[in-house]
Design a protein around this motif. Structure first.
Motif, short mmCIF file in Angstrom:
data_model
loop_
_atom_site.label_atom_id
_atom_site.label_comp_id
_atom_site.label_asym_id
_atom_site.label_seq_id
_atom_site.Cartn_x
_atom_site.Cartn_y
_atom_site.Cartn_z
N MET A 1 0.85 -1.18 0.00
CA MET A 1 0.00 0.00 0.00
C MET A 1 0.89 1.24 0.00
O MET A 1 1.76 1.41 0.85
CB MET A 1 -0.89 -0.03 1.24
N ALA A 2 0.66 2.13 -0.92
CA ALA A 2 1.45 3.36 -1.03
C ALA A 2 0.79 4.46 -0.19
O ALA A 2 -0.43 4.56 -0.12
CB ALA A 2 1.53 3.80 -2.48
N THR A 3 1.63 5.26 0.46
CA THR A 3 1.10 6.38 1.23
C THR A 3 1.65 7.67 0.67
O THR A 3 2.79 7.72 0.20
CB THR A 3 1.49 6.28 2.73
N ALA A 4 0.86 8.70 0.73
CA ALA A 4 1.27 10.00 0.23
C ALA A 4 1.94 10.79 1.34
O ALA A 4 1.54 10.72 2.50
CB ALA A 4 0.06 10.78 -0.29
N THR A 5 2.99 11.52 0.97
CA THR A 5 3.65 12.37 1.95
C THR A 5 2.71 13.44 2.45
O THR A 5 2.65 13.73 3.63
CB THR A 5 4.89 13.02 1.33
N TYR A 6 1.98 14.03 1.52
CA TYR A 6 1.00 15.05 1.87
C TYR A 6 -0.38 14.56 1.45
O TYR A 6 -0.58 14.17 0.30
CB TYR A 6 1.31 16.37 1.16
N PRO A 7 -1.34 14.57 2.35
CA PRO A 7 -2.68 14.11 1.97
C PRO A 7 -3.33 15.11 1.02
O PRO A 7 -2.93 16.27 0.98
CB PRO A 7 -3.44 14.05 3.30
N PRO A 8 -4.30 14.66 0.24
CA PRO A 8 -4.97 15.59 -0.68
C PRO A 8 -5.76 16.63 0.12
O PRO A 8 -6.13 16.39 1.27
CB PRO A 8 -5.90 14.69 -1.49
N PRO A 9 -6.01 17.78 -0.50
CA PRO A 9 -6.79 18.80 0.21
C PRO A 9 -8.22 18.34 0.43
O PRO A 9 -8.71 17.46 -0.30
CB PRO A 9 -6.71 20.01 -0.71
N PRO A 10 -8.90 18.91 1.39
CA PRO A 10 -10.30 18.50 1.61
C PRO A 10 -11.15 18.89 0.38
O PRO A 10 -10.81 19.82 -0.35
CB PRO A 10 -10.72 19.30 2.84
N PRO A 11 -12.24 18.18 0.15
CA PRO A 11 -13.01 18.40 -1.08
C PRO A 11 -13.65 19.78 -1.18
O PRO A 11 -13.93 20.25 -2.28
CB PRO A 11 -14.08 17.31 -1.04
N PHE A 12 -13.85 20.48 -0.09
CA PHE A 12 -14.52 21.78 -0.18
C PHE A 12 -13.63 22.87 -0.75
O PHE A 12 -14.07 24.00 -0.94
CB PHE A 12 -15.12 22.21 1.16
N TYR A 13 -12.37 22.56 -1.07
CA TYR A 13 -11.52 23.58 -1.69
C TYR A 13 -12.07 23.99 -3.05
O TYR A 13 -11.81 25.09 -3.53
CB TYR A 13 -10.08 23.10 -1.80
N ARG A 14 -12.85 23.11 -3.67
CA ARG A 14 -13.42 23.43 -4.98
C ARG A 14 -14.41 24.60 -4.91
O ARG A 14 -14.67 25.25 -5.91
CB ARG A 14 -14.13 22.20 -5.55
N LEU A 15 -14.93 24.86 -3.73
CA LEU A 15 -15.87 25.98 -3.57
C LEU A 15 -15.19 27.32 -3.80
O LEU A 15 -15.86 28.33 -4.01
CB LEU A 15 -16.48 25.95 -2.16
N TYR A 16 -13.87 27.35 -3.75
CA TYR A 16 -13.12 28.60 -3.85
C TYR A 16 -12.39 28.75 -5.18
O TYR A 16 -11.56 29.63 -5.33
CB TYR A 16 -12.10 28.68 -2.69
N LYS A 17 -12.70 27.92 -6.19
CA LYS A 17 -11.96 27.96 -7.44
C LYS A 17 -12.17 29.25 -8.22
O LYS A 17 -11.29 29.69 -8.95
CB LYS A 17 -12.29 26.73 -8.30
N ASP A 18 -13.33 29.90 -8.11
CA ASP A 18 -13.61 31.14 -8.83
C ASP A 18 -13.42 32.37 -7.94
O ASP A 18 -13.91 33.45 -8.27
CB ASP A 18 -15.04 31.12 -9.37
N TYR A 19 -12.73 32.23 -6.83
CA TYR A 19 -12.63 33.32 -5.85
C TYR A 19 -11.91 34.54 -6.43
O TYR A 19 -12.32 35.67 -6.16
CB TYR A 19 -11.90 32.82 -4.60
N LYS A 20 -10.86 34.35 -7.24
CA LYS A 20 -10.11 35.50 -7.78
C LYS A 20 -10.96 36.33 -8.72
O LYS A 20 -10.87 37.56 -8.73
CB LYS A 20 -8.84 35.02 -8.49
N GLN A 21 -11.80 35.68 -9.53
CA GLN A 21 -12.65 36.41 -10.46
C GLN A 21 -13.85 37.04 -9.73
O GLN A 21 -14.24 38.17 -10.01
CB GLN A 21 -13.17 35.51 -11.59
N ASP A 22 -14.43 36.30 -8.79
CA ASP A 22 -15.62 36.77 -8.07
C ASP A 22 -15.48 36.41 -6.59
O ASP A 22 -15.86 35.30 -6.18
CB ASP A 22 -16.88 36.13 -8.67
N PRO A 23 -14.96 37.32 -5.77
CA PRO A 23 -14.77 37.01 -4.34
C PRO A 23 -16.07 36.67 -3.61
O PRO A 23 -16.05 35.99 -2.60
CB PRO A 23 -14.15 38.28 -3.77
N LYS A 24 -17.21 37.12 -4.14
CA LYS A 24 -18.48 36.83 -3.47
C LYS A 24 -18.96 35.40 -3.75
O LYS A 24 -19.95 34.95 -3.16
CB LYS A 24 -19.54 37.84 -3.91
N SER A 25 -18.28 34.66 -4.63
CA SER A 25 -18.70 33.31 -4.97
C SER A 25 -18.37 32.32 -3.85
O SER A 25 -18.96 31.25 -3.78
CB SER A 25 -18.05 32.85 -6.27
#
Length: 168
Positions: free
Chosen positions: A1-25
């Protein structure tokens, strides 16, 4: 079983993908917690109030009320602590099997001392803050005086230079 040095980010990071274009999003942050909450199995409260000894199930040995003479009560509890320690030493010599009651009394005195000292923490914090602010004011006044002194020194040097140039 392979382990990652750094775990993946939590899934809610996707909520902030358009933050630079629209901070209110981005979603609003959750409201602050008020009241009690559980963290790592311990129950905590957001109100910063020192619980009374009775609430903690400890008998209060010093006088109750708003006008407690902390110095007198601390001295009294210290003397009582010394007496109980001497009695404990006496009991350990004469009747070693009966030490538990004295240890419990010493524990009660320590809890009372600790509670008294903790009730002085707000006063200590205020005094520390006043001291820090006084030091800041003193440093700023010294800095202003240093700037004034250097300004006068620069003026003097400038006047000397002008006088030297005028003399030629």
């Amino acid at each position: 079983m392979a382990t990652a040095t750094y775990p993946p980010p939590p899934p809610f990071y996707r909520l902030y993908k358009d933050y630079k274009q629209d901070p209110k999003s981005a979603p609003e942050p959750p409201p602050p917690i008020e009241g009690t909450y559980v963290c790592f199995g311990g129950t905590y409260t957001t109100s910063d109030v020192l619980p009374s000894l009775e609430e903690q199930g400890v008998r209060q040995l010093y006088s109750k009320g708003p006008n407690v003479d902390f110095k007198m009560e601390l001295k009294s509890l210290n003397g009582e602590l010394q007496l109980h320690v001497l009695e404990l030493a006496d009991i350990l010599i004469e009747r070693p099997s009966q030490y538990a009651r004295r240890v419990e009394e010493i524990s009660t005195v320590f809890k009372n001392l600790h509670h008294l000292l903790n009730s002085l923490r707000p006063h200590q914090a205020r005094a520390t803050l006043i001291h820090i602010l006084e030091l800041q004011i003193q440093r700023r006044k010294q800095a202003v005086e240093d700037i004034k002194r250097r300004r006068e020194e620069a003026r003097r040097l400038l006047n000397e230079s002008l006088a030297t140039l005028d003399g030629h």
